[in-house]
Design an enzyme around this catalytic site. Sequence first.
Site, PDB file in Angstrom:
ATOM      1  N   GLU A 110       0.814  -1.216   0.000  1.00 14.58           N
ATOM      2  CA  GLU A 110       0.000   0.000   0.000  1.00 14.58           C
ATOM      3  C   GLU A 110       0.845   1.263   0.000  1.00 14.58           C
ATOM      4  O   GLU A 110       0.450   2.289  -0.554  1.00 14.58           O
ATOM      5  CB  GLU A 110      -0.937   0.011   1.224  1.00 14.58           C
ATOM      6  CG  GLU A 110      -2.204  -0.789   1.026  1.00 14.58           C
ATOM      7  CD  GLU A 110      -3.258  -0.473   2.056  1.00 14.58           C
ATOM      8  OE1 GLU A 110      -4.399  -0.906   1.860  1.00 14.58           O
ATOM      9  OE2 GLU A 110      -2.956   0.190   3.068  1.00 14.58           O
ATOM     10  N   HIS A 166      10.036 -25.801   1.510  1.00 14.15           N
ATOM     11  CA  HIS A 166       9.557 -27.041   0.894  1.00 14.15           C
ATOM     12  C   HIS A 166       8.408 -26.779  -0.075  1.00 14.15           C
ATOM     13  O   HIS A 166       7.724 -27.715  -0.490  1.00 14.15           O
ATOM     14  CB  HIS A 166       9.133 -28.037   1.982  1.00 14.15           C
ATOM     15  CG  HIS A 166      10.236 -28.396   2.923  1.00 14.15           C
ATOM     16  ND1 HIS A 166      11.023 -29.516   2.764  1.00 14.15           N
ATOM     17  CD2 HIS A 166      10.716 -27.757   4.024  1.00 14.15           C
ATOM     18  CE1 HIS A 166      11.929 -29.568   3.731  1.00 14.15           C
ATOM     19  NE2 HIS A 166      11.758 -28.507   4.508  1.00 14.15           N
ATOM     20  N   LYS A 221     -13.468   0.021  -5.035  1.00 17.88           N
ATOM     21  CA  LYS A 221     -14.536   0.427  -4.123  1.00 17.88           C
ATOM     22  C   LYS A 221     -15.702   1.052  -4.886  1.00 17.88           C
ATOM     23  O   LYS A 221     -16.879   0.801  -4.560  1.00 17.88           O
ATOM     24  CB  LYS A 221     -13.992   1.415  -3.090  1.00 17.88           C
ATOM     25  CG  LYS A 221     -13.128   0.771  -2.012  1.00 17.88           C
ATOM     26  CD  LYS A 221     -12.701   1.803  -0.971  1.00 17.88           C
ATOM     27  CE  LYS A 221     -11.883   1.151   0.136  1.00 17.88           C
ATOM     28  NZ  LYS A 221     -11.465   2.138   1.155  1.00 17.88           N
TER      29      LYS A 221
END
Length: 462
Positions: free
Chosen positions: A309, A338, A447
């Site tokens: 951000e 792994h 948004k």
Amino acid sequence: MDYSFLFNQSFGVRREDLISYGNRIRRAVQSVNYMREYGFRESDEKKDHPIYFPRLPYIEKEDGLFPSHEKKRLHILKERCGRGDFDIAVSIGIGGSYLGNQVLFDMVCGPFWNLMDKEERRGRPQVFFAGENEDPEGLEALLCHIRRCSAVHKNRLRILILVISKSGTTIEPMSALEVLSAQLQDMNVQVEYAAVTDPNKGYLHDLALKKDWIFFTVPEGIGGRFSVFSQVGLVFGAIIGLDIADFLAGARFIDKACKKTSVEENPALAAAVFRYAASEKYHIATEVIMPYGDSMRSLGQWYAQLLGESLGKKRNRRGEIVHYGRTPVSALGSTDMHSLTQEHQEGPKNKLIQFVTVRERRSDFCVSCGGERGSSALPMSDILNHAQQANAEALASEGRMSCCLAMKNADAFHLGGIMYFFCLCIAYEGELSLVDAYDQPGVETYKKILKGYLRTGHVENS
């Protein structure tokens, strides 16, 4: 901080790079120091967007950020949680109102906190998170647990709901608050509410005052991703028994250690310069944060938000299109050696790996190194740290950059130190790259689209 595989290697950032960035580095230091003193960038003409995160290590003495009446409420809440006034606490929040607190919980309480009895928890409540996702199944699972606890509890179950949202309108936490409030009314439970929100306005602000909830504020000029050192983190810390004084002392220690103007004497500046050079000159596009130890998994997730951000920006502060930033990836050592290390080792050479280790673990066991014959027993903590070193050396053998930040131990002081260190690194790199590290305009696009769907109640399947 170990930069052996990041700086002065044939494949890493070179000293001549630092020389070429000399003027830029000096301006970045000047800008961050100006923010420390005045709460604004020197270049911000209007001075209408304060940046107060550099004051957070000193928040206990900053009445403007943390009023005295809120400090008294915090002390009372910490005492109440320690003496057993609540059986369950639910922290509702998302993004910066959640991720930092998850780190505090994991580091202070550990994975089996909610399986302990109240005496083992030193009187403190079970702790759960909600509102960090718009997921009805997770919320129902939490409600089922509360119903079970209520059914077997000798007395009326006492619940504390902590709601954290600066705007008070973010859909995920507000949905969780709405559901929990409605469902808990139908149970034989006693509920108290606490809110951390905007000091002057917003739905949650008005609701908290109307209902006479325990009330705290999110200080002006503090972005969510930096807010763990504000009331957002301190209130939650009070619930779980975090040593708040030590946590802030660790942040102050780092702040004082990272004020010098030279890369050689300022660790946070050095980390920022190396990352900036790696991105700009050596085409590093991804940063993998890889702490070693289960309790630090959420530290990587918190840092991913901080990096993504803050620095992932289309335009710099001059309005020029730069598309700056690195894609943050959270991994866990030794688990992801792994699963992800294969790609780190042989995939595109566009990654920087940031390791985090702890020198002194709170617990340890000696084991026989996987049962190999003739091998002597070694502490598991040594094996874990050797695994990190082996990972770094293997990456270096392929000309791949990494660095390692080692904490002495994982107590509140060192936790506050490492989290604030990363915040300062971001601040310096923001000034080096000239992007605004304190806004997030990119999230507004989704948004707006989401609000359109919510108004119509219709979502097309893609």
